[in-house]
Design a protein around this motif. Structure first.
Motif: not given
Length: 237
Positions: A117-122, A160-163
């Motif tokens: 993930a390049a950015v936080p993902l919701a 789920v949310s991913l950092g």
């Protein structure tokens, strides 16, 4: 007297020559360990063919002082429950003429790209190429289910949310919903040599490839496979 001496000398020469011939005919032949080392590397190279990255193979050399009887066809194998990459164990066995079996340690590293993930993902966010990036490392150290290409994740939803920096795995993502509960859908019934189309109403949400129940116009309920275009396909055997 001369005749007797010649006979004795001849007899001694025959016995000495015969013993020497027998000694040369049955020498103890030991297995060349260099051949075993080469066979291990060839085996691991074949097993890792097609890997998504640069493969590097190393193995612990067979002890050259090890006395193994010479084998015409040594067989290299993976012991049961042994993975073919990372730090692993390789077996070598001989079936004939005198069976023996040994094990050596090896390491197979595969350097390649994997998706993070390049950015936080919701949660439930639809992923685009801008949300992802490739990292380079030893793929054999990664958890199962990792992805090697950004296209494998684009268009899917985060469960789920991913950092940022999270290594993406298949189990973290889900396909987007292509059929909504209550949606009017077109149903295609496909059989051998024919296709029948009708309409109905989806009873549940469904992602592409999911089985979804649909109530057709006569009130009966059928199950089919949700397609990307929102259509439902029912196969008839």
């Amino acid at each position: 007297m001369k005749i007797l001496l010649i006979s004795l000398c001849f007899g001694f020469s025959f016995i000495s020559t015969n013993a020497s011939a027998q000694s040369q005919a049955t020498p103890q032949a030991w297995q060349d360990t260099k051949i075993l080392n080469q066979k291990v590397k060839e085996f691991l190279k074949i097993q890792s063919a097609g890997s998504p990255g640069k493969v590097e193979i190393s193995s612990t050399p067979v002890d050259p002082s090890l006395r193994l009887e010479s084998c015409p066809a040594p067989l290299v194998f993976f012991p049961s429950n042994t993975r073919p990459w990372g730090k692993t164990t390789v077996g070598i066995r001989c079936g004939q003429p005198n069976p023996w079996q040994i094990y050596v340690e090896a390491n197979v590293s595969i350097t390649g790209h994997y998706v993070i993930a390049a950015v936080p993902l919701a949660q439930n966010q639809t992923l685009t190429a801008n949300d992802l990036m490739l990292q380079t490392g030893d793929l054999t150290t990664l958890p199962a289910g990792f992805m090697t290409d950004i296209s494998m994740a684009t268009g899917k939803l985060a469960k789920v949310s991913l950092g940022s920096g999270t290594i993406l795995k298949q189990e973290m993502l889900k396909m987007p919903i292509v059929v909504l509960q209550g949606q009017n859908v077109k149903i295609s019934t496909v059989g051998q040599g024919f296709t029948i189309s009708t309409e109905g109403q989806a009873l549940t949400n469904a992602a592409e490839g999911d089985v979804v129940k649909v109530r057709v116009q006569n009130g009966s309920i059928v199950s089919g496979i949700a397609k990307n275009n929102g259509q439902i396909e029912v196969a008839v055997r």
